[in-house]
Scaffold this motif. Sequence first.
Motif, short mmCIF file in Angstrom:
data_model
loop_
_atom_site.label_atom_id
_atom_site.label_comp_id
_atom_site.label_asym_id
_atom_site.label_seq_id
_atom_site.Cartn_x
_atom_site.Cartn_y
_atom_site.Cartn_z
N ARG A 1 0.84 -1.21 0.00
CA ARG A 1 0.00 0.00 0.00
C ARG A 1 0.87 1.25 0.00
O ARG A 1 0.67 2.17 -0.81
N ASP A 2 1.84 1.30 0.89
CA ASP A 2 2.71 2.48 1.00
C ASP A 2 3.53 2.67 -0.28
O ASP A 2 3.71 3.80 -0.75
N TYR A 3 4.01 1.57 -0.83
CA TYR A 3 4.79 1.65 -2.08
C TYR A 3 3.96 2.23 -3.21
O TYR A 3 4.41 3.14 -3.94
N LEU A 4 2.74 1.75 -3.37
CA LEU A 4 1.88 2.24 -4.45
C LEU A 4 1.59 3.72 -4.28
O LEU A 4 1.66 4.50 -5.24
N LEU B 1 1.43 5.65 -7.88
CA LEU B 1 0.23 6.41 -8.27
C LEU B 1 0.62 7.68 -9.02
O LEU B 1 1.56 8.37 -8.64
N ASP B 2 -0.14 7.99 -10.06
CA ASP B 2 0.12 9.18 -10.85
C ASP B 2 -0.12 10.44 -10.02
O ASP B 2 -1.12 10.54 -9.30
N ASP B 3 0.79 11.40 -10.14
CA ASP B 3 0.70 12.62 -9.35
C ASP B 3 -0.57 13.41 -9.65
O ASP B 3 -1.05 14.18 -8.81
N ASP C 1 -5.81 7.10 -3.36
CA ASP C 1 -4.78 6.43 -2.59
C ASP C 1 -5.26 5.05 -2.16
O ASP C 1 -6.44 4.85 -1.84
N PHE C 2 -4.34 4.09 -2.12
CA PHE C 2 -4.71 2.74 -1.73
C PHE C 2 -4.89 2.63 -0.21
O PHE C 2 -4.20 3.29 0.56
N ARG C 3 -5.86 1.81 0.19
CA ARG C 3 -6.11 1.49 1.59
C ARG C 3 -5.74 0.03 1.83
O ARG C 3 -5.54 -0.74 0.90
N VAL D 1 1.85 -6.60 -7.59
CA VAL D 1 2.30 -7.99 -7.58
C VAL D 1 3.81 -8.07 -7.78
O VAL D 1 4.51 -8.85 -7.12
N GLU D 2 4.32 -7.26 -8.68
CA GLU D 2 5.75 -7.25 -8.95
C GLU D 2 6.55 -6.89 -7.70
O GLU D 2 7.55 -7.53 -7.35
N ARG D 3 6.09 -5.85 -6.99
CA ARG D 3 6.79 -5.44 -5.77
C ARG D 3 6.73 -6.54 -4.72
O ARG D 3 7.73 -6.80 -4.01
#
Length: 532
Positions: free
Chosen positions: A133-136, A141-143, A150-152, A199-201
């Motif tokens: 979540r924090d990574y995304l 995420l596009d600025d 934002d992801f939860r 998934v990659e991360r």
Amino acid sequence: MYVTEGSTDGPTLLVTGGVHGDEQSGYLSAGRIKDWDIDAGKLVVIPKACKPAIDAGSRQFSDGDLNRHFPHGSNEESALASAIWDVAVQENIDFLWDLHSSYGIYESGDGGVGQALFATDAGDAGVHSKAIRDYLNQEVLDDSLDSKYDFREHTHDNDGARDMLKHKVGASLDTPAIIFEATEKLSLDRQVKYTTAAVERFMYRFGLLETRLATEKTGGIRYDGDATAIDASVDSNGKRSGLTFGFTNDAGHELTITGLTIDPSNAAIDELSDHSYDEGRWTSELHIAADVQDGLTDVNGGLTLPGSIDLDADGHSDSADCNAIMSPGSSATVSLYQFESGGTPVDMVGESVDVTVDYRLPSGRAGSTSFTLSPPGLGYEGDAVAIDASVDTNGKRSGVQFGVTNDTAHELTITDLTIDPSNDAIDELSDHSYDEGLWTSELHIAADVQDGLTDVNHGLTLPGSIDLDADGHSDSADCNAIMSPGSSATVSLYQFESGGTAVDMSGETVTITIDYTLGDGSRGTRTLPLTL
């Protein structure tokens, strides 16, 4: 099922997509992941877990909702569920990622669960889901996106409480699992971009990948996820019949683009033709703006679709074909013009096009990368349903209801709607009421900025079209629908008849064409085949 093994021992990851057939992001993302190389362990991918539902474009298949067939403590409730469960058990998986999408956004109040990761209590799923979540949010995420995207993250403490694959993996196998949900309020390109990045991360964190990313190892090109339909200034047809998109050279070497294959998902889109004697962007079928050398192919007579272009061979002259060349780390912009159906320009907003880019490296090694272009426009939520409206007592599902989304960055106004049942016997849409509103008018659209409504005097002959703000019997009986960016609207049509008798629409097919305008002055059209 696809199985990839690394060169050294490691954990086994199961990735599933398409458990719900109308959630494109899940099965498209899993379809990419199945082709990834890994460094260690084993990657098992079931990209189209519920293929019957995918083929039908519906959430469920004939046996119901596949993700409600996995009860903890008892047998699976369908043969398909049993087959998937057997894979999880026999492969002795160490982690499950189940890929989905949702119409809304988790914790936003709209009832959706998108932009969220749901982890089991089993194992360390919660630790991973919070880190992803924090990574995304911080790096992917596009600025330009609002913070609402934002992801939860939510870690359940009741594995097995629901008859879902993730729950059963956690409760019955004591194995960690994550459901990943993208929101369908974003373009399909972005949904797939965020899903595959997550998934990659995780694969890097879990030990299947070393420092290099999967996308770097499987191809030299990375799609930028920015497909846009363009109303080119060279014509006056008012349609966004061109496409532009970008990709980046991640190969670490100079890279030459040699070929491009174009395959629209809409079979009616049958040609790419520029209709110009000039050569260049929007005056040739293909133009690639690259930093070392631009690419261009002007095809004599146009390109039949689906079809492929050999950049330095398929032009009508030596000046009309040239490969594109990119330096390491650079980006290029591809322009395709114009898409047509039977010789008529097609508005590409909301359409999907599969593209394969062929390239060559200085060593002579050739490669290719495939991705799907989905220009944002008016999206369809895939939820069409026949309704037995409470305003009548005929006991028939003679109304139709479905949802659409504004996937653009502009306010969107729905101006016209064309209705064409495949059953020729269905010849009228008529509400038979003196009131105006939901189920008391032929057309009602519940939208967030302004509801749309048209109450047609004496009903609408089918097939037929409704001009929302002109075809009502009075000023109070016609109004365009207006949607804010990212919002959803619900369209209701009532009632469908044959020779004056209400028709039960269950099992029928209706083609809906929606015309709209955007706040930037451009126009678009979206055609939706509704299967009820």
